[in-house]
Write a protein that holds these residues in place. Sequence first.
Motif, PDB file in Angstrom:
ATOM      1  N   ASP A   1       6.591  26.703 -15.852  1.00  0.00           N
ATOM      2  CA  ASP A   1       5.154  26.483 -15.995  1.00  0.00           C
ATOM      3  C   ASP A   1       4.497  26.660 -14.628  1.00  0.00           C
ATOM      4  O   ASP A   1       5.075  26.302 -13.600  1.00  0.00           O
ATOM      5  N   TRP A   2       3.301  27.233 -14.614  1.00  0.00           N
ATOM      6  CA  TRP A   2       2.585  27.447 -13.357  1.00  0.00           C
ATOM      7  C   TRP A   2       1.090  27.304 -13.583  1.00  0.00           C
ATOM      8  O   TRP A   2       0.609  27.417 -14.712  1.00  0.00           O
TER       9      TRP A   2
ATOM     10  N   ARG B   1       0.403  28.092 -17.329  1.00  0.00           N
ATOM     11  CA  ARG B   1       0.504  29.526 -17.084  1.00  0.00           C
ATOM     12  C   ARG B   1      -0.899  30.147 -17.103  1.00  0.00           C
ATOM     13  O   ARG B   1      -1.163  31.134 -17.788  1.00  0.00           O
TER      14      ARG B   1
END
Length: 214
Positions: A148-149, A207
């Motif tokens: 995850d970002w 994301r």
Amino acid sequence: MATITVFGATGYAGGHITDEALRRGHEVIAVNRSGSAAAREGVTPVAGSIGDDALVRDLAARSDVLVVAVHGSADGQPYLAALVPNLLKAAAEGGARIGVVGGAGSLKVREGGPRLIDTAGFPEAARTESASHAKVLDALRAADTGADWFYVSPAAEFGAWVPGERTGTYRLGDNVLVTDEHGKSFISGADYAIAFVDEIDEPAHHRARFTVAY
């Protein structure tokens, strides 16, 4: 409380994010090339580079979040975008989330409009760094990853040259530059950090890129 690694912890954005994380009781692993971050309660200084794959893997395994607060270019050439695959791999393997201090140049000036970097009058001195950070966002979006970002673009006016004050207020946007009623786009370093650490404490963007300004 979380353990947060900050690459670029002694820089403008990284320093403010470190301070805000400490204010909330998080533990910070503060990384820069010389290891010169102040050794204070809650901070573990580390000397190293975000380009060191072994270090990144080790810190991803020790951290809840990896904060990337470093330049997108080095010596006038794109640098950070090429590291994105290894960063994401390390994060996925270590169970860490990635938060990136991004740039404003890739934001559209209005819905359906051009990017800020493509407008007349965009500062030539900022073009290489801005374009390099746009490539970082492209690389994140294109990646097939389990990590995850989030990527946080600041306002158009953001940096040590316009530090501002800590107000505790901000507005969020997505891919369009946020401006006030006078058309000004600005955020202080301290309030940018509040928005950034709010996302760490209460994840709402997965994301995805978002932007913050007054």
